[in-house]
Design an enzyme around this catalytic site. Sequence first.
Site, PDB file in Angstrom:
ATOM      1  N   LEU A 158      70.107 -14.536  -9.431  1.00  0.00           N
ATOM      2  CA  LEU A 158      70.275 -15.258 -10.682  1.00  0.00           C
ATOM      3  C   LEU A 158      68.933 -15.740 -11.219  1.00  0.00           C
ATOM      4  O   LEU A 158      68.687 -15.686 -12.430  1.00  0.00           O
ATOM      5  CB  LEU A 158      71.226 -16.437 -10.491  1.00  0.00           C
ATOM      6  CG  LEU A 158      71.456 -17.313 -11.720  1.00  0.00           C
ATOM      7  CD1 LEU A 158      72.013 -16.507 -12.886  1.00  0.00           C
ATOM      8  CD2 LEU A 158      72.389 -18.472 -11.377  1.00  0.00           C
ATOM      9  N   ILE A 168      62.961 -27.919  -2.415  1.00  0.00           N
ATOM     10  CA  ILE A 168      63.653 -28.878  -3.273  1.00  0.00           C
ATOM     11  C   ILE A 168      64.106 -30.131  -2.527  1.00  0.00           C
ATOM     12  O   ILE A 168      64.597 -31.077  -3.149  1.00  0.00           O
ATOM     13  CB  ILE A 168      64.852 -28.232  -3.993  1.00  0.00           C
ATOM     14  CG1 ILE A 168      65.904 -27.738  -2.993  1.00  0.00           C
ATOM     15  CG2 ILE A 168      64.397 -27.118  -4.920  1.00  0.00           C
ATOM     16  CD1 ILE A 168      67.214 -27.335  -3.657  1.00  0.00           C
ATOM     17  N   TYR A 215      80.303 -24.558   3.787  1.00  0.00           N
ATOM     18  CA  TYR A 215      79.514 -24.230   2.596  1.00  0.00           C
ATOM     19  C   TYR A 215      80.042 -24.984   1.383  1.00  0.00           C
ATOM     20  O   TYR A 215      79.285 -25.597   0.621  1.00  0.00           O
ATOM     21  CB  TYR A 215      79.556 -22.723   2.366  1.00  0.00           C
ATOM     22  CG  TYR A 215      79.017 -22.275   1.029  1.00  0.00           C
ATOM     23  CD1 TYR A 215      77.648 -22.286   0.763  1.00  0.00           C
ATOM     24  CD2 TYR A 215      79.889 -21.827   0.030  1.00  0.00           C
ATOM     25  CE1 TYR A 215      77.160 -21.874  -0.469  1.00  0.00           C
ATOM     26  CE2 TYR A 215      79.404 -21.408  -1.190  1.00  0.00           C
ATOM     27  CZ  TYR A 215      78.044 -21.430  -1.443  1.00  0.00           C
ATOM     28  OH  TYR A 215      77.562 -21.020  -2.662  1.00  0.00           O
TER      29      TYR A 215
END
Length: 283
Positions: free
Chosen positions: A13, A36, A122
């Site tokens: 993506l 991050i 997840y």
Amino acid sequence: MTRYLITGAAGMLGRDLQEALAGRDVVALTRAELDITDASAVAAAVAGVDVVFNCAAYTAVDAAETDEETAQLVNGVGPATLAAATAATGAALLQISTDYVFQGSATTPYPEDEPRDPLNAYGRTKAFGEEAVLRLNPARGYVVRTAWLYGRHGNNFPATMLRLGRERDSVTVVADQVGQPTWTADLARQLVLLADSEAPAGVYHGTNSGQGSWFDFAQATFQEAGLDPAKVEPTDSSQFVRPAPRPAYSVLGHDAWSRAGLDPMRDWRAALHEAASSGVFGD
């Protein structure tokens, strides 16, 4: 001029987003270039940025069952760190999430405000990330749930099916899991549309419209490639047991787009036709 930041820019993506933003002021950082979960690194990266697309994610669904701590760092702590940093600067944050925040036991499309009820580790970590973004950057935090992604630059279900179809007399694919095959190029364009709009912050469902099973997806792929769809044979998910359970029903509703005055993404079969025509599935 609007300045955009893409995290996880080397992924399927992330790379399509760079193409969708061609000609604009874009900073594209890979996982190796930006952690991050590192607050100081994130603060430096978002300085001077107007819009952040967070494409960084831990996507090894089965591995997360035994390594939820690592998945939580990337999918939960990372988005929280980005949300706090963007809220401090006034930047928008578009967090990519998943249908796996739901159990998959519904029979009609999940609305954007359906309570989260993840089925596996997840999904739990992605749900945590969603909550953090909406809580920490309520004014400009967007959660865009997607599902069943395929594209030129990453894991490509259609290409795999076509390869198997050329190697074997038949291909067996599950028919009891229903969702929305979604082309990453379409999702990338929809994310840019959302970022450039005046749409309110909140949850949006970024999937191609319509619905189909993995069996339907494989058959449609064969048809687009000029192969005999009858070579695809249906089975059920009991024949493919994996560590993490998968939602049986992953169809997402798109009402938030119309409420914001934006068109939802097109039907998945139309997207698949264009993807095939543009060579996304290789030779």
